[in-house]
Design a protein around this motif. Structure first.
Motif, PDB file in Angstrom:
ATOM      1  N   THR A 147       0.827  -1.200   0.000  1.00  0.00           N
ATOM      2  CA  THR A 147       0.000   0.000   0.000  1.00  0.00           C
ATOM      3  C   THR A 147       0.863   1.252   0.000  1.00  0.00           C
ATOM      4  OG1 THR A 147      -1.795  -1.125   1.174  1.00  0.00           O
ATOM      5  CG2 THR A 147      -1.763   1.279   1.268  1.00  0.00           C
ATOM      6  N   GLY A 148       1.926   1.240   0.807  1.00  0.00           N
ATOM      7  CA  GLY A 148       2.828   2.390   0.841  1.00  0.00           C
ATOM      8  C   GLY A 148       3.472   2.650  -0.513  1.00  0.00           C
ATOM      9  N   ALA A 149       3.896   1.569  -1.177  1.00  0.00           N
ATOM     10  CA  ALA A 149       4.504   1.713  -2.501  1.00  0.00           C
ATOM     11  C   ALA A 149       3.483   2.257  -3.501  1.00  0.00           C
ATOM     12  CB  ALA A 149       5.050   0.367  -2.975  1.00  0.00           C
ATOM     13  N   LEU A 150       2.236   1.813  -3.343  1.00  0.00           N
ATOM     14  CA  LEU A 150       1.182   2.279  -4.233  1.00  0.00           C
ATOM     15  C   LEU A 150       0.909   3.764  -4.031  1.00  0.00           C
ATOM     16  CD1 LEU A 150      -1.004   1.531  -6.306  1.00  0.00           C
ATOM     17  CD2 LEU A 150      -2.482   0.918  -4.386  1.00  0.00           C
ATOM     18  N   VAL A 151       0.895   4.205  -2.775  1.00  0.00           N
ATOM     19  CA  VAL A 151       0.682   5.632  -2.488  1.00  0.00           C
ATOM     20  C   VAL A 151       1.812   6.467  -3.064  1.00  0.00           C
ATOM     21  CG1 VAL A 151       0.599   7.345  -0.635  1.00  0.00           C
ATOM     22  CG2 VAL A 151      -0.761   5.255  -0.458  1.00  0.00           C
ATOM     23  N   VAL A 152       3.045   5.995  -2.907  1.00  0.00           N
ATOM     24  CA  VAL A 152       4.191   6.719  -3.464  1.00  0.00           C
ATOM     25  C   VAL A 152       4.061   6.821  -4.981  1.00  0.00           C
ATOM     26  CG1 VAL A 152       6.680   6.635  -3.842  1.00  0.00           C
ATOM     27  CG2 VAL A 152       5.743   6.154  -1.572  1.00  0.00           C
ATOM     28  N   LYS A 153       3.679   5.711  -5.614  1.00  0.00           N
ATOM     29  CA  LYS A 153       3.480   5.713  -7.065  1.00  0.00           C
ATOM     30  C   LYS A 153       2.391   6.708  -7.449  1.00  0.00           C
ATOM     31  CE  LYS A 153       2.283   2.685 -10.958  1.00  0.00           C
ATOM     32  NZ  LYS A 153       1.902   1.301 -11.358  1.00  0.00           N
ATOM     33  N   GLY A 154       1.305   6.726  -6.672  1.00  0.00           N
ATOM     34  CA  GLY A 154       0.222   7.654  -6.946  1.00  0.00           C
ATOM     35  C   GLY A 154       0.641   9.107  -6.780  1.00  0.00           C
ATOM     36  N   LEU A 155       1.461   9.373  -5.755  1.00  0.00           N
ATOM     37  CA  LEU A 155       1.926  10.743  -5.532  1.00  0.00           C
ATOM     38  C   LEU A 155       2.854  11.201  -6.655  1.00  0.00           C
ATOM     39  CD1 LEU A 155       2.552  10.662  -1.670  1.00  0.00           C
ATOM     40  CD2 LEU A 155       0.726  11.879  -2.883  1.00  0.00           C
ATOM     41  N   PHE A 156       3.712  10.316  -7.136  1.00  0.00           N
ATOM     42  CA  PHE A 156       4.585  10.668  -8.253  1.00  0.00           C
ATOM     43  C   PHE A 156       3.761  10.916  -9.517  1.00  0.00           C
ATOM     44  CE2 PHE A 156       8.321   9.096  -5.877  1.00  0.00           C
ATOM     45  CZ  PHE A 156       9.215  10.111  -6.201  1.00  0.00           C
ATOM     46  N   ALA A 157       2.744  10.073  -9.744  1.00  0.00           N
ATOM     47  CA  ALA A 157       1.872  10.270 -10.900  1.00  0.00           C
ATOM     48  C   ALA A 157       1.133  11.601 -10.786  1.00  0.00           C
ATOM     49  CB  ALA A 157       0.876   9.116 -11.013  1.00  0.00           C
ATOM     50  N   GLY A 158       0.678  11.929  -9.571  1.00  0.00           N
ATOM     51  CA  GLY A 158       0.005  13.198  -9.358  1.00  0.00           C
ATOM     52  C   GLY A 158       0.922  14.382  -9.573  1.00  0.00           C
ATOM     53  N   LEU A 159       2.181  14.263  -9.103  1.00  0.00           N
ATOM     54  CA  LEU A 159       3.155  15.334  -9.299  1.00  0.00           C
ATOM     55  C   LEU A 159       3.412  15.569 -10.777  1.00  0.00           C
ATOM     56  CD1 LEU A 159       5.184  17.307  -7.998  1.00  0.00           C
ATOM     57  CD2 LEU A 159       6.856  15.448  -7.996  1.00  0.00           C
ATOM     58  N   PHE A 160       3.503  14.474 -11.538  1.00  0.00           N
ATOM     59  CA  PHE A 160       3.706  14.600 -12.983  1.00  0.00           C
ATOM     60  C   PHE A 160       2.512  15.303 -13.625  1.00  0.00           C
ATOM     61  CE2 PHE A 160       2.913  12.883 -17.255  1.00  0.00           C
ATOM     62  CZ  PHE A 160       4.084  13.296 -17.900  1.00  0.00           C
ATOM     63  N   GLN A 161       1.312  14.944 -13.189  1.00  0.00           N
ATOM     64  CA  GLN A 161       0.110  15.553 -13.744  1.00  0.00           C
ATOM     65  C   GLN A 161       0.051  17.041 -13.447  1.00  0.00           C
ATOM     66  OE1 GLN A 161      -4.361  14.957 -12.516  1.00  0.00           O
ATOM     67  NE2 GLN A 161      -3.717  13.177 -13.713  1.00  0.00           N
ATOM     68  N   VAL A 162       0.381  17.426 -12.223  1.00  0.00           N
ATOM     69  CA  VAL A 162       0.377  18.846 -11.860  1.00  0.00           C
ATOM     70  C   VAL A 162       1.432  19.600 -12.676  1.00  0.00           C
ATOM     71  CG1 VAL A 162       0.838  20.500 -10.004  1.00  0.00           C
ATOM     72  CG2 VAL A 162      -0.521  18.451  -9.536  1.00  0.00           C
ATOM     73  N   ALA A 163       2.607  19.001 -12.844  1.00  0.00           N
ATOM     74  CA  ALA A 163       3.662  19.638 -13.646  1.00  0.00           C
ATOM     75  C   ALA A 163       3.218  19.811 -15.096  1.00  0.00           C
ATOM     76  CB  ALA A 163       4.943  18.804 -13.576  1.00  0.00           C
ATOM     77  N   LEU A 164       2.531  18.795 -15.630  1.00  0.00           N
ATOM     78  CA  LEU A 164       2.043  18.877 -17.002  1.00  0.00           C
ATOM     79  C   LEU A 164       0.998  19.982 -17.142  1.00  0.00           C
ATOM     80  CD1 LEU A 164       2.376  17.361 -19.720  1.00  0.00           C
ATOM     81  CD2 LEU A 164       0.411  15.967 -19.064  1.00  0.00           C
ATOM     82  N   PHE A 165       0.063  20.039 -16.196  1.00  0.00           N
ATOM     83  CA  PHE A 165      -0.948  21.094 -16.226  1.00  0.00           C
ATOM     84  C   PHE A 165      -0.283  22.464 -16.088  1.00  0.00           C
ATOM     85  CE2 PHE A 165      -4.641  18.309 -14.434  1.00  0.00           C
ATOM     86  CZ  PHE A 165      -4.584  17.541 -15.575  1.00  0.00           C
ATOM     87  N   GLY A 166       0.736  22.546 -15.238  1.00  0.00           N
ATOM     88  CA  GLY A 166       1.457  23.801 -15.072  1.00  0.00           C
ATOM     89  C   GLY A 166       2.115  24.245 -16.355  1.00  0.00           C
TER      90      GLY A 166
END
Length: 239
Positions: free
Chosen positions: A6-25
């Motif tokens: 679960t922890g690894a999944l959350v980290v993966k999700g946070l990295f995916a979210g960071l990429f998405q925010v950077a792309l939107f930016g």
């Protein structure tokens, strides 16, 4: 699901979210900074990106704790070898429509200025619509752990019919939330003109819905009866 996974999944999700925010930016701030009369320090653009990063990060953590299977479904790649070719085309069209719509916002705000900016009350209502739409997307994902980003036969994964909660009101609540929050973003970022470019997004979503429903009718037991019972796809009493 154990704690380490679960922890690894959350980290993966946070990295995916960071990429998405950077792309939107990049879609918002790069045009804003390059356009004549524009600015790299666009308060509303930065406010949206900051709010989006916060709610997205909180959502990833919450889903990781409460519904890790739903989080795992949402962080899958948006393209798959099992995808019907038609859905691959519709997915690419959706991605392009979203990119063009995002870029159109700073272009309209700083260069074209096709319409006066919305009143502050309307802009604030747009911000609220964005949050409500995002909440609908999150709740739909929470309620259906098979809501993956692609259309494919999930029989081998044990897919079951979800017909309660939001899915008891419309058959595709996640897409309903997407349309509400893109509309809200346009208004919050003060661009009436960019609302017109939410139409291609809607058309791409409708195409995906029709493709997805064909697959679900063929592979998910009970889906035909569910579609008869819950008639609306996106908006109750309309379609």
């Amino acid at each position: 699901m154990d704690g380490r996974r679960t922890g690894a999944l959350v980290v993966k999700g946070l990295f995916a979210g960071l990429f998405q925010v950077a792309l939107f930016g990049a879609f918002l701030l790069v045009p804003a900074g390059l356009l004549p009369g524009g600015t790299w320090f666009w308060p509303r653009g930065l406010a949206f990106l900051g709010a989006y990063a916060l709610v997205l990060g909180a959502t990833v953590v919450w889903l990781g704790v409460k519904a890790p299977a739903s989080l795992e479904a949402r962080v899958r790649a948006p393209l798959s070898k099992k995808q019907p070719p038609a859905d691959r085309v519709a997915t690419v069209a959706l991605m392009l429509a979203l990119a063009v719509w995002f870029v159109s916002i700073p272009v309209d705000v700083f260069a074209l200025k096709l319409a006066p900016p919305p009143h502050s009350v309307i802009s604030a209502a747009g911000g609220l619509a964005f949050l409500v739409g995002f909440a609908i997307v999150v709740l739909a994902a929470y309620q259906n752990s098979f809501a993956i980003p692609v259309v494919e036969d999930q029989s081998e994964a044990g897919q079951v019919l979800v017909d309660t909660g939001l899915y008891g009101r419309v058959r595709h609540p996640l897409y309903s939330g997407v349309m509400l929050y893109v509309t809200g973003i346009s208004l919050f970022l003060e661009s009436y003109a960019s609302l017109m470019l939410t139409v291609p997004i809607l058309l791409a979503l409708v195409a995906r819905i029709l493709i997805e429903e064909k697959t679900l009718h063929e592979t998910l037991p009970g889906y035909g009866e569910y579609a008869e019972r819950v008639r609306a796809r996106l908006v109750p009493h309309l379609w």
